[in-house]
Scaffold this motif. Structure first.
Motif, PDB file in Angstrom:
ATOM      1  N   TYR A  71      -5.073  -7.747   5.952  1.00  0.00           N
ATOM      2  CA  TYR A  71      -4.441  -8.698   6.867  1.00  0.00           C
ATOM      3  C   TYR A  71      -5.451  -9.761   7.322  1.00  0.00           C
ATOM      4  O   TYR A  71      -5.119 -10.950   7.399  1.00  0.00           O
ATOM      5  CB  TYR A  71      -3.870  -7.957   8.076  1.00  0.00           C
ATOM      6  CG  TYR A  71      -3.198  -8.866   9.075  1.00  0.00           C
ATOM      7  CD1 TYR A  71      -1.870  -9.235   8.916  1.00  0.00           C
ATOM      8  CD2 TYR A  71      -3.889  -9.355  10.183  1.00  0.00           C
ATOM      9  CE1 TYR A  71      -1.238 -10.073   9.828  1.00  0.00           C
ATOM     10  CE2 TYR A  71      -3.278 -10.193  11.102  1.00  0.00           C
ATOM     11  CZ  TYR A  71      -1.947 -10.544  10.916  1.00  0.00           C
ATOM     12  OH  TYR A  71      -1.339 -11.387  11.822  1.00  0.00           O
ATOM     13  N   LEU A 117       3.384  -1.471   4.175  1.00  0.00           N
ATOM     14  CA  LEU A 117       2.976  -0.067   4.071  1.00  0.00           C
ATOM     15  C   LEU A 117       4.188   0.775   3.674  1.00  0.00           C
ATOM     16  O   LEU A 117       5.142   0.904   4.448  1.00  0.00           O
ATOM     17  CB  LEU A 117       2.399   0.435   5.398  1.00  0.00           C
ATOM     18  CG  LEU A 117       1.294  -0.431   6.017  1.00  0.00           C
ATOM     19  CD1 LEU A 117       0.939   0.074   7.405  1.00  0.00           C
ATOM     20  CD2 LEU A 117       0.063  -0.433   5.130  1.00  0.00           C
ATOM     21  N   ALA A 154      -5.569  -1.663   5.342  1.00  0.00           N
ATOM     22  CA  ALA A 154      -4.456  -2.484   5.814  1.00  0.00           C
ATOM     23  C   ALA A 154      -4.948  -3.621   6.705  1.00  0.00           C
ATOM     24  O   ALA A 154      -4.542  -4.786   6.544  1.00  0.00           O
ATOM     25  CB  ALA A 154      -3.451  -1.613   6.562  1.00  0.00           C
ATOM     26  N   LEU A 205       0.846  -1.189   0.000  1.00  0.00           N
ATOM     27  CA  LEU A 205       0.000   0.000   0.000  1.00  0.00           C
ATOM     28  C   LEU A 205       0.884   1.243   0.000  1.00  0.00           C
ATOM     29  O   LEU A 205       1.777   1.376   0.858  1.00  0.00           O
ATOM     30  CB  LEU A 205      -0.928   0.020   1.214  1.00  0.00           C
ATOM     31  CG  LEU A 205      -1.957  -1.121   1.301  1.00  0.00           C
ATOM     32  CD1 LEU A 205      -1.473  -2.182   2.277  1.00  0.00           C
ATOM     33  CD2 LEU A 205      -3.312  -0.603   1.731  1.00  0.00           C
ATOM     34  N   TRP A 249      -3.484   4.453   5.845  1.00  0.00           N
ATOM     35  CA  TRP A 249      -4.053   3.126   5.592  1.00  0.00           C
ATOM     36  C   TRP A 249      -4.542   2.448   6.863  1.00  0.00           C
ATOM     37  O   TRP A 249      -5.166   1.387   6.783  1.00  0.00           O
ATOM     38  CB  TRP A 249      -3.021   2.243   4.908  1.00  0.00           C
ATOM     39  CG  TRP A 249      -2.520   2.791   3.613  1.00  0.00           C
ATOM     40  CD1 TRP A 249      -1.272   3.271   3.350  1.00  0.00           C
ATOM     41  CD2 TRP A 249      -3.254   2.908   2.386  1.00  0.00           C
ATOM     42  NE1 TRP A 249      -1.186   3.691   2.042  1.00  0.00           N
ATOM     43  CE2 TRP A 249      -2.392   3.471   1.419  1.00  0.00           C
ATOM     44  CE3 TRP A 249      -4.562   2.593   2.007  1.00  0.00           C
ATOM     45  CZ2 TRP A 249      -2.791   3.731   0.121  1.00  0.00           C
ATOM     46  CZ3 TRP A 249      -4.964   2.841   0.701  1.00  0.00           C
ATOM     47  CH2 TRP A 249      -4.088   3.405  -0.227  1.00  0.00           C
ATOM     48  N   VAL A 285       0.928  -7.681   4.822  1.00  0.00           N
ATOM     49  CA  VAL A 285       0.667  -6.286   4.472  1.00  0.00           C
ATOM     50  C   VAL A 285       1.938  -5.465   4.640  1.00  0.00           C
ATOM     51  O   VAL A 285       2.575  -5.499   5.706  1.00  0.00           O
ATOM     52  CB  VAL A 285      -0.465  -5.700   5.338  1.00  0.00           C
ATOM     53  CG1 VAL A 285      -0.720  -4.243   4.973  1.00  0.00           C
ATOM     54  CG2 VAL A 285      -1.734  -6.524   5.178  1.00  0.00           C
ATOM     55  N   SER A 293       2.029   6.315   5.771  1.00  0.00           N
ATOM     56  CA  SER A 293       1.385   5.018   5.986  1.00  0.00           C
ATOM     57  C   SER A 293       0.244   5.092   6.986  1.00  0.00           C
ATOM     58  O   SER A 293      -0.597   4.186   7.039  1.00  0.00           O
ATOM     59  CB  SER A 293       2.426   4.007   6.469  1.00  0.00           C
ATOM     60  OG  SER A 293       3.074   4.482   7.633  1.00  0.00           O
TER      61      SER A 293
END
Length: 633
Positions: free
Chosen positions: A292, A300, A288, A267, A278, A298, A275
């Motif tokens: 998961y 970021l 995020a 992401l 998210w 995940v 980050s």
């Protein structure tokens, strides 16, 4: 102000009572405790004298306090400044009640976790009592006025009670002599506290010196949480990965690890974001956490451009640090993070599943998808295209682009004015303004507190929201709410380099999604091998993975027509592309809880099947191929 009574009225009332008591004590002595009643004549005369004295004293003190009030009135506006600055450095957090669960999941003792409750998401903190600038000013003025009133109140009381003043002076002299004797003594006492650590082999208490406060985050009364704090407070695992780009920038790739997963998602945020975007909606509404929970590993990403200016060259100047454009986001930052993800995942999967056969399948041992917003979408497209031109693997299986940047000719008057300012005054501005950011911790703290004022005072917040919406062409995003998020804190804050802003202005002016124009044919020839920058829109034919484009009908920053232009150009280049739009504004894609959008994004992710686990078994066909190779040899 206490229980509806002003400090000034309380002061007058207390002073009047003290004056009455003092006058009665001087006139009557111990008559109230005496066994014999006084004669009617003497009693009435004393009471009349006492009441007259009390009335005159009360009248005199009222005039005195009235005069003092107007004398200190011009000063009370100025006196709060040293009081406020002193409170910033020396006032501890005892004034603010702490949450009983604030210590949970704490991995950074320097972080002030304000209202870190698992039951609430980040932006909706109804019980968050951090103070804003207005509340700080109000509190500082109240404290200053209370201190001045208290000083004059005690001074007047001591003037009217000489015996008490003499006793206080005597106690001061005795305390001073006692402290001087201790100072000249030979015994030095170190202040220690007996402590024991849970889990030690020897649970007996040990001595350690009392730790002096080394940070002032609590006294600053600001929200300094990071993405790590938000993730761990909600009970998810966390990992921070240090990534160094080829040009020396140090990036932080954050991760919610699921080490045995054969599907991962990357992401990437947009401009003036990090980050934190998210994970800002908590467990229920954050992409995020949703990824998961669906079994994804995940990652970021964070672009270069935080105020911390993390670089391998610790002596790098501000001008040198900010000398980058979107080119560096797409050709330096994202490649470094993607390669780090590939390195980590292949190593972990070989440890967790040693029987995977990467050589026979000739595929990646895991599937990696990318979800990008705004500027992150433009950077990931640049990354895929340039990697294919260089004949290098991009390691991505699908792109989900939420209101991606790249085409901007359809915009409002405000953006057009900014475009011409950057294009025609850029030689002068580049020498003065290397980037757009708040340089000092004090002003970043001030912005953080102003954001609290916008939240605590709805009228003020509504006015700011309206003004910001007009500036960006009527976009209805929650701009005020975004300013209150923790990643706009006093320690670090996203920024925009001058070249990134100029690059966006070039894209808007030309109407083409292309790389940065260095301003001369010779400079472009040196970088690109051609007098003109690479046109990325004409290079969409290199995109060999499915792309899902998502637009917002209420998005006035990157309008839906510009996302549709991406779609048309990709479709003409025979890219496997889809298009969808929702009734959202620009920031709603990350900072707002939109279940419909989240379901759609997760449905596109699930279209990518994870790489199947294959055992190291040689098929009969493989045996024949090996025999043929031996015969050829």
């Amino acid at each position: 102000m206490h229980n509806g009574v002003s400090s000034f009225n309380e002061f007058i009332h207390e002073l009047s009572v003290d004056s009455d008591t003092s006058s009665l004590e001087y006139s009557s002595g111990d008559e109230s405790d005496g066994p014999l009643p006084a004669s009617p004549l003497s009693q009435s005369s004393r009471l009349s004298w006492a009441s007259a004295s009390a009335n005159s004293e009360c009248h005199w003190t009222e005039w005195l306090t009235f005069i003092l009030w107007w004398l200190i009135f011009p000063l009370r506006i100025l006196l709060w400044i040293p009081q406020y600055l002193t409170s910033l450095f020396f006032k501890r957090s005892s004034r603010t009640p702490s949450s009983p669960r604030r210590h949970q999941h704490s991995s950074r003792p320097r972080i002030s976790k304000t209202n870190s409750s698992k039951d609430h998401d980040v932006p909706n903190r109804a019980t968050d009592r951090r103070r804003g600038v207005i509340e700080d000013l109000h509190l500082a003025i109240e404290i200053c006025i209370e201190a001045i009133f208290d000083f004059f109140h005690k001074a007047t009381h001591l003037l009217l009670s000489p015996s008490e003043a003499f006793a206080i002076l005597l106690s001061w002299f005795s305390a001073f002599s006692h402290s001087s004797k201790r100072h000249h003594g030979d015994v030095s006492v170190d202040e220690t506290v007996l402590t024991a650590t849970l889990g030690d082999t020897d649970p007996s208490p040990t001595e350690r010196p009392v730790e002096q406060p080394t940070t002032l985050y609590n006294s600053m009364n600001t929200d300094t949480r990071t993405c790590q704090d938000v993730i761990t407070e909600l009970g998810y695992p966390y990992e921070a990965i240090r990534v160094v780009t080829s040009d020396g920038y140090v990036l932080v790739l954050e991760r919610i690890p699921r080490r045995d997963a054969r599907k991962a998602v990357f992401l990437q945020h947009g401009v003036l974001d990090s980050s934190m975007g998210w994970v800002s909606n908590g467990v229920v509404g954050s992409p995020a956490f949703a990824a998961y929970d669906q079994g994804y590993d995940v990652f970021l990403g964070n672009f270069r451009g935080l105020v911390s200016r993390d670089h391998v060259n610790k002596n790098i100047s501000s001008k040198e640090f900010w000398r980058y454009s979107i080119n560096e986001h797409g050709t330096e930052d994202i490649p470094a993070m993607i390669e780090k993800i590939h390195e980590i995942k292949t190593t972990e999967l070989k440890l967790c599943q040693p029987n995977i056969d990467e050589e026979i399948n000739q595929e990646e041992p895991f599937k990696l998808c990318a979800i990008c917003h705004s500027l992150g979408g433009a950077a990931i497209l640049m990354y895929v295209i340039t990697q294919k031109i260089k004949e290098k693997p991009h390691r991505l299986s699908r792109l989900i682009l939420l209101s991606p940047a790249g085409f901007h000719e359809d915009s409002n008057l405000g953006f057009t004015l900014v475009e011409y300012i950057f294009l025609f005054i850029s030689p002068v501005l580049a020498c003065v303004i290397p980037a757009f950011y708040i340089p000092t911790r004090f002003f970043r703290m001030l912005l953080n507190k102003l954001a609290r004022d916008f939240h605590n005072y709805p009228a003020l917040g509504g006015l700011v929201q309206t003004l910001m919406s007009y500036v960006v062409g009527g976009d209805s995003s929650n701009w005020v709410g975004v300013l209150g998020l923790p990643h706009y804190n006093m320690n670090d804050m996203p920024a925009v380099s001058f070249r990134v802003a100029k690059h966006l202005a070039q894209i808007k002016h030309t109407g083409k999604f292309r790389m940065y124009d260095y301003g001369s044919r010779s400079a472009n020839m040196e970088v690109y091998g051609s007098p003109e920058p690479l046109d990325l829109g004409e290079s969409y034919k290199f995109i060999d993975v499915p792309v899902d484009l998502v637009a917002g009908r209420n998005d006035k920053v990157i309008r839906s027509s510009m996302v549709k232009k991406h779609y048309k150009v990709m479709r003409d280049a025979e890219v496997d592309v889809s298009f969808n739009e929702f009734e959202y504004a620009h920031l709603d894609f990350t900072f707002s809880h939109r279940e419909e959008l989240l379901r759609y994004v997760m449905s596109r992710l699930l279209l990518v099947e994870p790489t199947p686990v294959q055992q190291r078994q040689t098929s009969p066909k493989g045996m024949k191929l090996k025999k043929k190779k031996k015969e050829v040899q």
